[in-house]
Design an enzyme around this catalytic site. Structure first.
Site, PDB file in Angstrom:
ATOM      1  N   THR A  81      41.101  43.090  75.900  1.00 18.50           N
ATOM      2  CA  THR A  81      40.971  44.355  76.625  1.00 18.50           C
ATOM      3  C   THR A  81      40.007  44.217  77.793  1.00 18.50           C
ATOM      4  OG1 THR A  81      41.329  45.514  74.536  1.00 18.50           O
ATOM      5  CG2 THR A  81      40.472  46.800  76.375  1.00 18.50           C
ATOM      6  N   TYR A 135      50.782  52.625  71.083  1.00 19.78           N
ATOM      7  CA  TYR A 135      51.751  53.607  71.579  1.00 19.78           C
ATOM      8  C   TYR A 135      52.915  53.831  70.621  1.00 19.78           C
ATOM      9  CZ  TYR A 135      54.655  56.413  74.640  1.00 19.78           C
ATOM     10  OH  TYR A 135      55.408  57.436  75.151  1.00 19.78           O
ATOM     11  N   TYR A 163      43.482  42.518  65.460  1.00 16.22           N
ATOM     12  CA  TYR A 163      42.523  43.313  66.226  1.00 16.22           C
ATOM     13  C   TYR A 163      42.794  44.782  65.947  1.00 16.22           C
ATOM     14  CZ  TYR A 163      40.140  45.165  70.437  1.00 16.22           C
ATOM     15  OH  TYR A 163      39.345  45.855  71.312  1.00 16.22           O
ATOM     16  N   ARG A 193      41.822  52.973  70.792  1.00 13.17           N
ATOM     17  CA  ARG A 193      42.681  52.628  71.924  1.00 13.17           C
ATOM     18  C   ARG A 193      44.166  52.635  71.566  1.00 13.17           C
ATOM     19  NH1 ARG A 193      40.340  50.481  76.486  1.00 13.17           N
ATOM     20  NH2 ARG A 193      38.144  49.900  76.359  1.00 13.17           N
ATOM     21  N   LYS A 197      39.273  41.249  64.028  1.00  9.82           N
ATOM     22  CA  LYS A 197      38.285  41.832  64.930  1.00  9.82           C
ATOM     23  C   LYS A 197      38.320  43.328  64.665  1.00  9.82           C
ATOM     24  CE  LYS A 197      37.209  42.908  69.743  1.00  9.82           C
ATOM     25  NZ  LYS A 197      37.651  42.825  71.168  1.00  9.82           N
ATOM     26  N   ILE A 252      33.186  39.672  68.539  1.00 16.00           N
ATOM     27  CA  ILE A 252      33.827  39.457  69.834  1.00 16.00           C
ATOM     28  C   ILE A 252      33.220  40.490  70.762  1.00 16.00           C
ATOM     29  CG2 ILE A 252      35.999  39.494  71.099  1.00 16.00           C
ATOM     30  CD1 ILE A 252      37.366  38.450  68.569  1.00 16.00           C
TER      31      ILE A 252
END
Length: 294
Positions: free
Chosen positions: A47, A110, A136, A141, A164, A206
């Protein structure tokens, strides 16, 4: 796992731009700076690397550059996520082809798949490519949150090796460690709460902040990994305002501003991200001074 392959601090690298294109020379210099600063691995095209606005060709090139520059000195975990399972498989396959040590695969965004759909997504990647994969999870998000129950199932697959976790939910970390077993690699994706995550059994982070302060972040994680919690707390106190300041505007604009202030790259970002606001810039500079970067 006493000594996992992926541990300590792995910067979520920015992708520097100049005149609308990837600035390859600046990227190589940033990678060298990270390695010299003592980081434990590298994560290109996540990202923070603005992967959403990179072309597929640019994405692949940045991964290749990172692997070539690292030359095996630290592991490279290549961003390779997509909300299309077929596309994610292609990106993971490319990461393996160019020599990355693992892939970081975000939960599909999405589409909002079910928990069974999430399992099937990662199971398909596991079957298709023989490369370690880190899940992740960043529901803020993606609008989807993978459960510990699904992660426990995924942990049984040979190529799904860890996570993550950017939820900031520390109780989840302990429960996940118990569910997934001692070989499950646990990396935080949330700099401000990473000290707590490590205390709950995490192996590292991370990190966005490591872009700006690699030496300070490496020292913090070295202390935590060694069980020097007093030293780690001192590092946390030194870095916590920088952790927050780098999200005082849409990321990675504040981070790129910090790096530009240090003369390391241009602060160029790609729309719909715009350069950091004046208020954000002031906050970043103050935090950089407190962290000992300036």
């Amino acid at each position: 796992m006493t000594d996992p392959l992926f541990r300590g601090v792995l910067p979520a690298l920015v992708t520097p731009f100049r005149d609308g294109a990837v600035d390859e020379d600046a990227f190589v210099a940033l990678v060298e700076r990270q390695i010299a600063g003592g980081v434990h691995g590298l994560v290109p095209v996540g990202t923070t690397g603005e992967t959403a606005t990179l072309s597929h060709e640019e994405h692949r090139r940045v991964v290749e550059l990172c692997v070539q520059t690292a030359r095996g000195r630290v592991p490279v975990v290549a961003g390779a996520g997509s909300n299309s399972t077929a596309e994610a498989i292609e990106l993971v396959r490319h990461a393996k082809t160019v020599g990355a040590d693992a892939a970081l695969v975000v939960t599909p965004y999405y589409n909002r798949p079910s928990q069974e759909g999430l399992y099937a997504h990662y199971a398909a990647i596991n079957e298709a490519v023989q490369l370690p994969v880190l899940v992740y999870n960043v529901p803020g998000r993606t609008s989807v949150d993978i459960s510990n129950d699904v992660l426990a199932r995924l942990a049984k697959l040979p190529n799904i090796v860890g996570i993550k976790d950017a939820t900031g939910d520390l109780a989840r970390a302990s429960l996940q460690r118990l569910a997934c077993g001692e070989d499950w690699v646990m990396l935080s994706g949330d700099d401000p709460t990473a000290l707590g995550y490590m205390a709950h059994g995490g192996h590292g982070c991370i990190s966005v902040t490591a872009n700006v302060a690699p030496e300070q972040c490496a020292a913090f994680y070295d202390a935590a990994l060694a069980g020097d919690w007093a030293g780690a707390l001192q590092g946390q106190d030194r870095l916590v305002r920088l952790h927050k300041a780098l999200f005082s505007d849409a990321s990675p604009a504040p981070t790129k501003y910090a790096l530009a202030h240090l003369g390391l790259c241009a602060e160029d970002v790609r729309l719909p991200i715009v350069p950091a606001s004046e208020a954000s810039r002031r906050e970043v500079l103050e935090a950089m001074r407190e962290a000992g970067v300036l």
